[in-house]
Write a protein that holds these residues in place. Structure first.
Motif, PDB file in Angstrom:
ATOM      1  N   GLU A  13       2.368   1.046 -15.350  1.00 14.74           N
ATOM      2  CA  GLU A  13       2.253  -0.418 -15.566  1.00 14.74           C
ATOM      3  C   GLU A  13       2.817  -0.974 -14.031  1.00 14.74           C
ATOM      4  OE1 GLU A  13       1.301  -2.754 -17.579  1.00 14.74           O
ATOM      5  OE2 GLU A  13       0.367  -1.318 -18.732  1.00 14.74           O
ATOM      6  N   ILE A  14       3.989  -0.548 -13.489  1.00 15.15           N
ATOM      7  CA  ILE A  14       4.230  -0.829 -12.059  1.00 15.15           C
ATOM      8  C   ILE A  14       3.140  -0.514 -11.005  1.00 15.15           C
ATOM      9  CG2 ILE A  14       6.012  -0.464 -10.464  1.00 15.15           C
ATOM     10  CD1 ILE A  14       7.996   0.151 -12.631  1.00 15.15           C
ATOM     11  N   LEU A  15       2.446   0.637 -11.075  1.00 13.96           N
ATOM     12  CA  LEU A  15       1.295   0.655 -10.151  1.00 13.96           C
ATOM     13  C   LEU A  15       0.402  -0.451 -10.448  1.00 13.96           C
ATOM     14  CD1 LEU A  15       0.009   2.539  -7.949  1.00 13.96           C
ATOM     15  CD2 LEU A  15      -1.022   3.768 -10.173  1.00 13.96           C
ATOM     16  N   GLU A  16      -0.109  -0.755 -11.584  1.00  7.26           N
ATOM     17  CA  GLU A  16      -0.960  -1.768 -12.010  1.00  7.26           C
ATOM     18  C   GLU A  16      -0.421  -3.054 -11.322  1.00  7.26           C
ATOM     19  OE1 GLU A  16      -3.261  -3.943 -15.668  1.00  7.26           O
ATOM     20  OE2 GLU A  16      -2.074  -2.121 -15.991  1.00  7.26           O
ATOM     21  N   ASN A  17       0.879  -3.438 -11.340  1.00  2.61           N
ATOM     22  CA  ASN A  17       1.390  -4.698 -10.770  1.00  2.61           C
ATOM     23  C   ASN A  17       1.298  -4.754  -9.271  1.00  2.61           C
ATOM     24  OD1 ASN A  17       2.515  -5.672 -13.077  1.00  2.61           O
ATOM     25  ND2 ASN A  17       4.535  -4.797 -12.943  1.00  2.61           N
ATOM     26  N   ILE A  18       1.422  -3.645  -8.603  1.00  2.00           N
ATOM     27  CA  ILE A  18       1.402  -3.340  -7.177  1.00  2.00           C
ATOM     28  C   ILE A  18      -0.184  -3.688  -6.765  1.00  2.00           C
ATOM     29  CG2 ILE A  18       1.506  -1.832  -5.261  1.00  2.00           C
ATOM     30  CD1 ILE A  18       3.849  -0.540  -6.502  1.00  2.00           C
ATOM     31  N   THR A  19      -1.014  -2.995  -7.405  1.00  2.00           N
ATOM     32  CA  THR A  19      -2.389  -3.057  -7.272  1.00  2.00           C
ATOM     33  C   THR A  19      -2.902  -4.517  -7.572  1.00  2.00           C
ATOM     34  OG1 THR A  19      -2.689  -0.753  -8.162  1.00  2.00           O
ATOM     35  CG2 THR A  19      -4.843  -2.077  -8.175  1.00  2.00           C
ATOM     36  N   ALA A  20      -2.644  -5.180  -8.390  1.00  2.00           N
ATOM     37  CA  ALA A  20      -2.762  -6.601  -8.571  1.00  2.00           C
ATOM     38  C   ALA A  20      -2.360  -7.241  -7.550  1.00  2.00           C
ATOM     39  CB  ALA A  20      -2.167  -7.140 -10.044  1.00  2.00           C
ATOM     40  N   LYS A  36       0.830  -1.123  -0.172  1.00  2.00           N
ATOM     41  CA  LYS A  36      -0.078  -0.017   0.035  1.00  2.00           C
ATOM     42  C   LYS A  36       0.882   1.227   0.046  1.00  2.00           C
ATOM     43  CE  LYS A  36      -3.983  -2.194   1.942  1.00  2.00           C
ATOM     44  NZ  LYS A  36      -4.779  -2.445   3.145  1.00  2.00           N
ATOM     45  N   LEU A  37       1.868   1.235   0.945  1.00  2.00           N
ATOM     46  CA  LEU A  37       2.900   2.442   0.917  1.00  2.00           C
ATOM     47  C   LEU A  37       3.565   2.666  -0.598  1.00  2.00           C
ATOM     48  CD1 LEU A  37       4.223   4.497   2.743  1.00  2.00           C
ATOM     49  CD2 LEU A  37       5.981   2.874   3.137  1.00  2.00           C
ATOM     50  N   LEU A  38       3.738   1.443  -1.166  1.00  2.00           N
ATOM     51  CA  LEU A  38       4.521   1.539  -2.586  1.00  2.00           C
ATOM     52  C   LEU A  38       3.647   2.124  -3.436  1.00  2.00           C
ATOM     53  CD1 LEU A  38       6.707  -1.620  -2.837  1.00  2.00           C
ATOM     54  CD2 LEU A  38       7.485   0.494  -2.743  1.00  2.00           C
ATOM     55  N   SER A  39       2.172   1.954  -3.381  1.00  2.00           N
ATOM     56  CA  SER A  39       1.234   2.229  -4.308  1.00  2.00           C
ATOM     57  C   SER A  39       1.187   3.763  -4.083  1.00  2.00           C
ATOM     58  CB  SER A  39      -0.129   1.570  -4.161  1.00  2.00           C
ATOM     59  OG  SER A  39      -0.534   1.355  -2.945  1.00  2.00           O
ATOM     60  N   ILE A  40       0.949   4.177  -3.025  1.00  2.00           N
ATOM     61  CA  ILE A  40       0.773   5.555  -2.630  1.00  2.00           C
ATOM     62  C   ILE A  40       1.932   6.282  -3.308  1.00  2.00           C
ATOM     63  CG2 ILE A  40       0.762   7.425  -0.920  1.00  2.00           C
ATOM     64  CD1 ILE A  40      -0.939   5.329   0.665  1.00  2.00           C
ATOM     65  N   LEU A  41       3.231   5.888  -2.997  1.00  2.00           N
ATOM     66  CA  LEU A  41       4.456   6.513  -3.484  1.00  2.00           C
ATOM     67  C   LEU A  41       4.422   6.651  -4.912  1.00  2.00           C
ATOM     68  CD1 LEU A  41       7.028   5.341  -1.009  1.00  2.00           C
ATOM     69  CD2 LEU A  41       6.353   7.422  -1.067  1.00  2.00           C
ATOM     70  N   MET A  42       4.067   5.568  -5.500  1.00  2.00           N
ATOM     71  CA  MET A  42       3.955   5.423  -7.007  1.00  2.00           C
ATOM     72  C   MET A  42       2.883   6.299  -7.803  1.00  2.00           C
ATOM     73  SD  MET A  42       5.251   4.237  -9.692  1.00  2.00           S
ATOM     74  CE  MET A  42       6.336   2.950  -9.064  1.00  2.00           C
ATOM     75  N   ILE A  43       1.917   6.602  -6.939  1.00  2.00           N
ATOM     76  CA  ILE A  43       0.597   7.699  -7.643  1.00  2.00           C
ATOM     77  C   ILE A  43       1.513   8.935  -7.435  1.00  2.00           C
ATOM     78  CG2 ILE A  43      -1.301   8.635  -6.874  1.00  2.00           C
ATOM     79  CD1 ILE A  43      -2.178   5.807  -5.950  1.00  2.00           C
ATOM     80  N   GLY A  44       2.050   9.143  -6.216  1.00  2.00           N
ATOM     81  CA  GLY A  44       2.915  10.471  -6.221  1.00  2.00           C
ATOM     82  C   GLY A  44       4.038  10.680  -7.352  1.00  2.00           C
ATOM     83  N   LEU A  45       4.660   9.512  -7.520  1.00  2.00           N
ATOM     84  CA  LEU A  45       5.795   9.744  -8.531  1.00  2.00           C
ATOM     85  C   LEU A  45       5.242   9.962  -9.903  1.00  2.00           C
ATOM     86  CD1 LEU A  45       8.832   9.156  -9.264  1.00  2.00           C
ATOM     87  CD2 LEU A  45       8.040   7.010  -9.685  1.00  2.00           C
ATOM     88  N   ILE A  46       4.098   9.252 -10.245  1.00  2.00           N
ATOM     89  CA  ILE A  46       3.535   9.584 -11.605  1.00  2.00           C
ATOM     90  C   ILE A  46       2.824  10.691 -11.735  1.00  2.00           C
ATOM     91  CG2 ILE A  46       1.273   8.765 -12.795  1.00  2.00           C
ATOM     92  CD1 ILE A  46       1.765   5.852 -11.811  1.00  2.00           C
ATOM     93  N   LEU A  47       2.307  11.256 -10.656  1.00  2.00           N
ATOM     94  CA  LEU A  47       1.615  12.727 -10.683  1.00  2.00           C
ATOM     95  C   LEU A  47       2.723  13.920 -10.876  1.00  2.00           C
ATOM     96  CD1 LEU A  47      -0.881  12.581  -7.989  1.00  2.00           C
ATOM     97  CD2 LEU A  47      -1.375  12.696 -10.367  1.00  2.00           C
ATOM     98  N   GLU A  50       2.206 -12.359 -16.059  1.00  2.00           N
ATOM     99  CA  GLU A  50       1.843 -11.840 -17.165  1.00  2.00           C
ATOM    100  C   GLU A  50       2.079 -10.244 -17.258  1.00  2.00           C
ATOM    101  OE1 GLU A  50      -1.789 -11.403 -20.208  1.00  2.00           O
ATOM    102  OE2 GLU A  50      -1.999 -12.820 -18.964  1.00  2.00           O
ATOM    103  N   LEU A  51       1.740  -9.604 -16.172  1.00  2.00           N
ATOM    104  CA  LEU A  51       1.707  -8.152 -15.902  1.00  2.00           C
ATOM    105  C   LEU A  51       3.363  -7.819 -15.778  1.00  2.00           C
ATOM    106  CD1 LEU A  51      -0.915  -7.015 -13.462  1.00  2.00           C
ATOM    107  CD2 LEU A  51      -0.809  -6.185 -15.793  1.00  2.00           C
ATOM    108  N   VAL A  52       4.126  -8.459 -15.216  1.00  2.00           N
ATOM    109  CA  VAL A  52       5.639  -8.085 -15.028  1.00  2.00           C
ATOM    110  C   VAL A  52       6.112  -8.198 -16.395  1.00  2.00           C
ATOM    111  CG1 VAL A  52       7.757  -8.984 -13.981  1.00  2.00           C
ATOM    112  CG2 VAL A  52       5.543  -8.967 -12.444  1.00  2.00           C
ATOM    113  N   ILE A  53       5.959  -9.290 -17.292  1.00  2.00           N
ATOM    114  CA  ILE A  53       6.468  -9.396 -18.709  1.00  2.00           C
ATOM    115  C   ILE A  53       6.071  -8.232 -19.655  1.00  2.00           C
ATOM    116  CG2 ILE A  53       6.439 -10.745 -20.623  1.00  2.00           C
ATOM    117  CD1 ILE A  53       6.203 -13.275 -18.876  1.00  2.00           C
ATOM    118  N   VAL A  54       4.923  -7.817 -19.375  1.00  2.00           N
ATOM    119  CA  VAL A  54       4.107  -6.819 -20.186  1.00  2.00           C
ATOM    120  C   VAL A  54       5.035  -5.454 -19.860  1.00  2.00           C
ATOM    121  CG1 VAL A  54       2.368  -5.158 -20.914  1.00  2.00           C
ATOM    122  CG2 VAL A  54       2.033  -7.700 -20.825  1.00  2.00           C
ATOM    123  N   THR A  55       5.395  -5.095 -18.477  1.00  2.00           N
ATOM    124  CA  THR A  55       5.921  -4.249 -17.952  1.00  2.00           C
ATOM    125  C   THR A  55       7.308  -4.104 -18.676  1.00  2.00           C
ATOM    126  OG1 THR A  55       4.790  -4.019 -16.016  1.00  2.00           O
ATOM    127  CG2 THR A  55       6.700  -2.736 -16.126  1.00  2.00           C
TER     128      THR A  55
END
Length: 154
Positions: free
Chosen positions: A85-92, A33-44, A102-107
């Motif tokens: 895509e990394i955020l999607e991996n964390i969310t999944a 959850k912390l990684l996803s919050i940080l990734m959202i901040g990074l994306i913004l 599959e998500l890791v390979i696509v990323t």
């Protein structure tokens, strides 16, 4: 206080688990959850930086066109796409508690494609290009195998 309960809550937790394993699972969930919050901040921040970069490049350049090559601009867009895509991996992972191969390979394919798109032939040699080609081939075969192994109901 309610958000603290949400942060430490694991939807896959059962009461019969060993307390140590339960605490490990909670820690994994918290870190995810912390990684996803940080990734959202990074994306913004990356999107704002890209917008600022494009506006400055358009406004500063007297001809009204970009002074930066399109390849470099595409690289910036692909950076944001990779972060998404990394955020999607964390969310999944948070949803299913399983790393989805599959998500890791696509990323990884997107990251290698970005490297190929921004490849600088003046600085890098043919061996680097062969390495990127080999990585692309390996990831493509891996993706094909993973897709082929999936049950047809999905």
């Amino acid at each position: 206080m309610r958000w603290l309960k949400w942060l430490f809550h694991n939807p896959h937790e059962t009461e019969e688990e060993d307390p140590f394993l339960r605490s490990i699972t909670r820690l994994e969930s918290l870190v995810s959850k912390l990684l996803s919050i940080l990734m959202i901040g990074l994306i913004l921040v990356a999107v704002v930086d890209l917008a600022r970069f494009l506006l400055m490049d358009l406004l500063v350049e007297p001809t009204g066109f970009f002074s930066t090559t399109l390849i470099e601009i595409f690289g910036l867009f692909l950076n944001i796409l990779i972060a998404l895509e990394i955020l999607e991996n964390i969310t999944a992972y948070l949803q299913k508690q399983v790393v989805q191969v599959e998500l890791v390979i696509v990323t990884s394919l997107i990251a290698v494609a970005r490297k190929i798109i921004i490849f600088d032939f003046e600085k890098l040699g043919g061996l680097d290009l062969i390495g990127l080609g080999a990585a692309t081939l390996a990831l493509s075969v891996s993706y094909w195998l993973v897709r082929r192994a999936k049950p047809s109901s999905q």
